[in-house]
Design an enzyme around this catalytic site. Sequence first.
Site, PDB file in Angstrom:
ATOM      1  N   ARG A 245       6.991   8.305   2.438  1.00 21.59           N
ATOM      2  CA  ARG A 245       7.719   9.559   2.614  1.00 21.59           C
ATOM      3  C   ARG A 245       9.000   9.518   1.779  1.00 21.59           C
ATOM      4  O   ARG A 245       9.593   8.455   1.592  1.00 21.59           O
ATOM      5  CB  ARG A 245       8.052   9.794   4.084  1.00 21.59           C
ATOM      6  CG  ARG A 245       6.811   9.974   4.964  1.00 21.59           C
ATOM      7  CD  ARG A 245       7.181  10.199   6.421  1.00 21.59           C
ATOM      8  NE  ARG A 245       5.989  10.394   7.237  1.00 21.59           N
ATOM      9  CZ  ARG A 245       5.302   9.405   7.809  1.00 21.59           C
ATOM     10  NH1 ARG A 245       5.705   8.150   7.657  1.00 21.59           N
ATOM     11  NH2 ARG A 245       4.231   9.664   8.541  1.00 21.59           N
ATOM     12  N   LYS A 272       9.016   7.331  10.665  1.00 19.78           N
ATOM     13  CA  LYS A 272       8.810   8.491  11.525  1.00 19.78           C
ATOM     14  C   LYS A 272       8.251   8.096  12.880  1.00 19.78           C
ATOM     15  O   LYS A 272       8.649   8.646  13.912  1.00 19.78           O
ATOM     16  CB  LYS A 272       7.851   9.477  10.834  1.00 19.78           C
ATOM     17  CG  LYS A 272       7.611  10.757  11.608  1.00 19.78           C
ATOM     18  CD  LYS A 272       6.729  11.708  10.812  1.00 19.78           C
ATOM     19  CE  LYS A 272       6.515  13.019  11.552  1.00 19.78           C
ATOM     20  NZ  LYS A 272       5.662  13.953  10.785  1.00 19.78           N
ATOM     21  N   HIS A 335       7.256  14.784  -1.916  1.00 18.85           N
ATOM     22  CA  HIS A 335       6.311  14.547  -0.821  1.00 18.85           C
ATOM     23  C   HIS A 335       4.863  14.653  -1.308  1.00 18.85           C
ATOM     24  O   HIS A 335       3.945  14.093  -0.714  1.00 18.85           O
ATOM     25  CB  HIS A 335       6.562  15.559   0.293  1.00 18.85           C
ATOM     26  CG  HIS A 335       6.188  15.065   1.653  1.00 18.85           C
ATOM     27  ND1 HIS A 335       4.886  14.964   2.073  1.00 18.85           N
ATOM     28  CD2 HIS A 335       6.943  14.637   2.687  1.00 18.85           C
ATOM     29  CE1 HIS A 335       4.856  14.510   3.319  1.00 18.85           C
ATOM     30  NE2 HIS A 335       6.084  14.296   3.713  1.00 18.85           N
ATOM     31  N   ARG A 338       2.194  11.767  -1.795  1.00 17.66           N
ATOM     32  CA  ARG A 338       1.367  11.304  -0.671  1.00 17.66           C
ATOM     33  C   ARG A 338       0.023  12.021  -0.649  1.00 17.66           C
ATOM     34  O   ARG A 338      -1.036  11.406  -0.468  1.00 17.66           O
ATOM     35  CB  ARG A 338       2.120  11.519   0.651  1.00 17.66           C
ATOM     36  CG  ARG A 338       3.329  10.608   0.790  1.00 17.66           C
ATOM     37  CD  ARG A 338       4.219  10.989   1.955  1.00 17.66           C
ATOM     38  NE  ARG A 338       3.560  10.946   3.250  1.00 17.66           N
ATOM     39  CZ  ARG A 338       3.284   9.847   3.929  1.00 17.66           C
ATOM     40  NH1 ARG A 338       3.570   8.659   3.401  1.00 17.66           N
ATOM     41  NH2 ARG A 338       2.714   9.911   5.128  1.00 17.66           N
ATOM     42  N   TYR A 371      -0.648  -4.279  18.924  1.00 21.04           N
ATOM     43  CA  TYR A 371       0.371  -5.329  18.826  1.00 21.04           C
ATOM     44  C   TYR A 371       0.719  -5.621  17.369  1.00 21.04           C
ATOM     45  O   TYR A 371       1.869  -5.739  16.993  1.00 21.04           O
ATOM     46  CB  TYR A 371      -0.137  -6.596  19.526  1.00 21.04           C
ATOM     47  CG  TYR A 371       0.780  -7.780  19.374  1.00 21.04           C
ATOM     48  CD1 TYR A 371       1.972  -7.835  20.103  1.00 21.04           C
ATOM     49  CD2 TYR A 371       0.466  -8.818  18.511  1.00 21.04           C
ATOM     50  CE1 TYR A 371       2.827  -8.914  19.965  1.00 21.04           C
ATOM     51  CE2 TYR A 371       1.319  -9.906  18.368  1.00 21.04           C
ATOM     52  CZ  TYR A 371       2.490  -9.953  19.106  1.00 21.04           C
ATOM     53  OH  TYR A 371       3.337 -11.007  18.965  1.00 21.04           O
TER      54      TYR A 371
END
Length: 409
Positions: A245, A272, A335, A338, A371
């Site tokens: 980003r 984010k 952007h 992406r 995890y």
Amino acid sequence: MPLSDLKLKQAKPTDKPYKLADGNGLYLLVNPNGSKWWRWDYRFGVKRKTLSMGTYPETLGSLAREKLAAARTLLAQGVDPSASRQDAKRKQAEAQQATIDTFEVVTREWMVREHEKVAEVTANKNRWLFETFLFPEVGHLPLGAITSRVLLDALRKIEAAGKQETARRAKIKAGQVFRFAILEGKVEADPTAALRGAIKRLKHKHHAAITDPAKIGQLLRDIDGFTGQPVTLVALKLAPLVFVRPGELRGAEWPEIDLDGNMWRIPGARMKMKVDHLVPLSTQAVAVLRDLHPLTSHGRYVFPSLRGASRPMSENTVNIALRSLGYHGDTMTGHGFRAMASSRLNEMGWDERAIERQLAHAEPNEVKGAYNYAAKYLEDRKRMMQAWADYLDALKIGSNVVPMHRKAG
């Protein structure tokens, strides 16, 4: 007969409290510690009560008698003077609290709490939204004075300026502030609840991106020809190679980057989803960063601001650079790198899960349940990022590249 000032002054304390009658039930209570209190004993219904009229000499006899007259008038009207005084004090306290709990004051309290949960770029956007659009209109008002109508008028002004999506987001953020205030006991209702549907949402518009291979090649060649600031040039070169980003790119810090290990570790505080993110660096990305290292590695940020190394590059720098190359907002944005990578990598046959993980796309419950979430599909992602960089090199030199279909195992 009313007490004279001389008698009031000469009243001396004894070892026990005593009273000096002033008339109409008013008396001066002299305490052993020397304090002197004006008091009035009365009955309200079946209860015997005492009302204080102040202390002497702060309250002179004339003022104490005026207070008595007012209290006796209330009693004659069937109003309990003590209860009336408590009610007046409560209303005064509420009025004072209302001046403290204005929308701006409470919103800033909320922003401090919220800052702990969101990325820096999100916190800055929240602050900009309130300070630019809502504080000038309702920031000075007590929370309880902001009705649905008052808030809607403020939102309509934003709408009228052609900022429909901003108005919608302002309503959402205001609602979050009011719900915070309800939990803190500062207000009882959320006026945004009645505004559902009042601000229409614009149809979602995707960030402009170039996905055609030939046009990607031309874009990369144009980037190589960029003649602006060297730091901006590196940001332009790195953006398609890592497709993070824009806020994550411009906020990159040198301690996060391991050039020898070909890895960029972005801490969750800057992401984010608030989860650590790993960006495998292709040999091309490492080379670009090594070129920049002598220029900016003495500071914190990989891409420092031109106004000072203590802060990162402006969020508009990459977009402005693209516009200088002839790529306007409806064609390509920072952007958009992406979407470019996502589109082409899927066409090239890479595992969608690896692509989505590299884009840091995930549902919150998936993040919480994993995890080792940052390292998911990492080996596949390493291969994918190198293959992607090689693909971009081929496009840049104008090769007729056939997409390589590679399904991750």
